[in-house]
Scaffold this motif. Structure first.
Motif, short mmCIF file in Angstrom:
data_model
loop_
_atom_site.label_atom_id
_atom_site.label_comp_id
_atom_site.label_asym_id
_atom_site.label_seq_id
_atom_site.Cartn_x
_atom_site.Cartn_y
_atom_site.Cartn_z
N ILE A 45 0.84 -1.20 0.00
CA ILE A 45 0.00 0.00 0.00
C ILE A 45 0.87 1.25 0.00
N TRP A 61 -3.95 -7.69 4.72
CA TRP A 61 -5.19 -7.36 4.02
C TRP A 61 -6.41 -7.83 4.78
N TYR A 78 -11.95 -7.18 4.72
CA TYR A 78 -11.04 -6.98 3.60
C TYR A 78 -11.62 -5.99 2.58
N ASN A 79 -12.93 -5.76 2.65
CA ASN A 79 -13.61 -4.75 1.85
C ASN A 79 -14.41 -3.83 2.77
N ARG A 99 -6.20 7.04 4.79
CA ARG A 99 -6.58 6.49 3.49
C ARG A 99 -5.34 6.04 2.73
N ILE A 102 -3.92 1.18 -3.06
CA ILE A 102 -3.44 -0.19 -3.16
C ILE A 102 -3.22 -0.52 -4.63
N GLY A 130 -8.19 2.56 -0.78
CA GLY A 130 -8.18 1.75 0.44
C GLY A 130 -8.14 2.60 1.69
N ALA A 148 -5.10 -3.14 6.25
CA ALA A 148 -5.76 -2.34 5.20
C ALA A 148 -6.99 -3.04 4.66
N THR A 149 -7.86 -2.24 4.05
CA THR A 149 -9.05 -2.74 3.38
C THR A 149 -9.20 -2.05 2.04
N ILE A 150 -9.91 -2.67 1.11
CA ILE A 150 -10.19 -2.10 -0.20
C ILE A 150 -11.63 -1.58 -0.22
N PRO A 167 -14.22 -2.86 -6.93
CA PRO A 167 -13.29 -1.99 -6.20
C PRO A 167 -13.37 -0.56 -6.72
#
Length: 233
Positions: A45, A61, A78-79, A99, A102, A130, A148-150, A167
């Protein structure tokens, strides 16, 4: 949603693109080239630190908020939905000022059990929006973990024929603001959602063969041969 993506590029090129100094790259923590990056594994990231400098680092992730007592949450992280990230306790602090971008070579979405690979028409790296967070077990006996997340948004056009979510891409002209921790995320989300959605309309995609969690390599993104049923007349 996005639960699997590919990342195969020169990390130094990514660092140069975002003006990350060589001293602010952690090469040992960045993942090796992969076409099967899964949640709860390491990804790369780009994010701004409290020092005001941009860093290119490895992250776990699945976002774990700083207040969590456990590494394993009872729900997937993860999202995160762009529509609600600002209001969800798990993501709110990160949406405000933590923020990330990714980088991805491409990502997979599923129509039922059939995977499709999405990528830029010229195969340039995609920049996924992300969020990040630092977490450490309450006992403090383990090192801090970057997580982190997407972010995802409602799918449109071609992507919507495969899945109803996708995404969120970071528009080139919004990357600086997205990474800037001094800007409240609430003021960015609407514009990011509109600009990122528009970018996704031009993505190329094709069906690929089903693969397992241990599979990897460029063969995973090879287009699945189309079987045409011959006419009987």
């Amino acid at each position: 949603m996005c639960r699997c993506f590919a990342a195969d590029f020169d990390w130094n090129v990514i660092a140069a693109r975002f003006d990350v100094d060589e001293d602010d790259i952690d090469p040992a923590a960045l993942p090796a080239p992969s076409y099967n990056l899964q949640p709860k594994h390491g990804i790369g990231i780009v994010a701004q630190g409290r020092d005001g400098k941009r860093h290119l680092a490895g992250a776990y992730w699945s976002l774990i908020p700083a207040w969590s007592a456990d590494k394993e949450l009872p729900y997937p992280t993860y999202n995160a939905r762009i529509e609600s990230a600002r209001d969800k306790p798990t993501f709110a602090a990160s949406a405000k000022s933590m923020r990330a971008i990714i980088p991805a070579s491409g990502y997979y979405e599923y129509r039922g059990r059939r995977p499709y690979y999405f990528h830029a028409p010229d195969d340039a790296p995609l920049m996924l929006a992300g969020l990040f967070s630092w977490w450490r077990a309450p006992q403090g006996s383990t090192p801090w973990l970057l997580t982190a997340t997407i972010l995802t948004c409602q799918a449109v056009d071609g992507p919507a024929t495969v899945h109803d979510r996708m995404p969120l891409l970071v528009p080139h002209d919004m990357a600086d603001a997205w990474l800037d921790r001094s800007i409240d995320g609430a003021s960015l989300m609407t514009d990011m959602r509109a600009g990122g959605t528009e970018m996704s309309r031009s993505l190329a995609f094709h069906e690929v063969a089903a693969f397992g969690p241990e599979d990897d390599g460029r063969t995973l993104i090879r287009p699945l041969p189309q079987i045409h049923t011959p006419s009987l007349f």
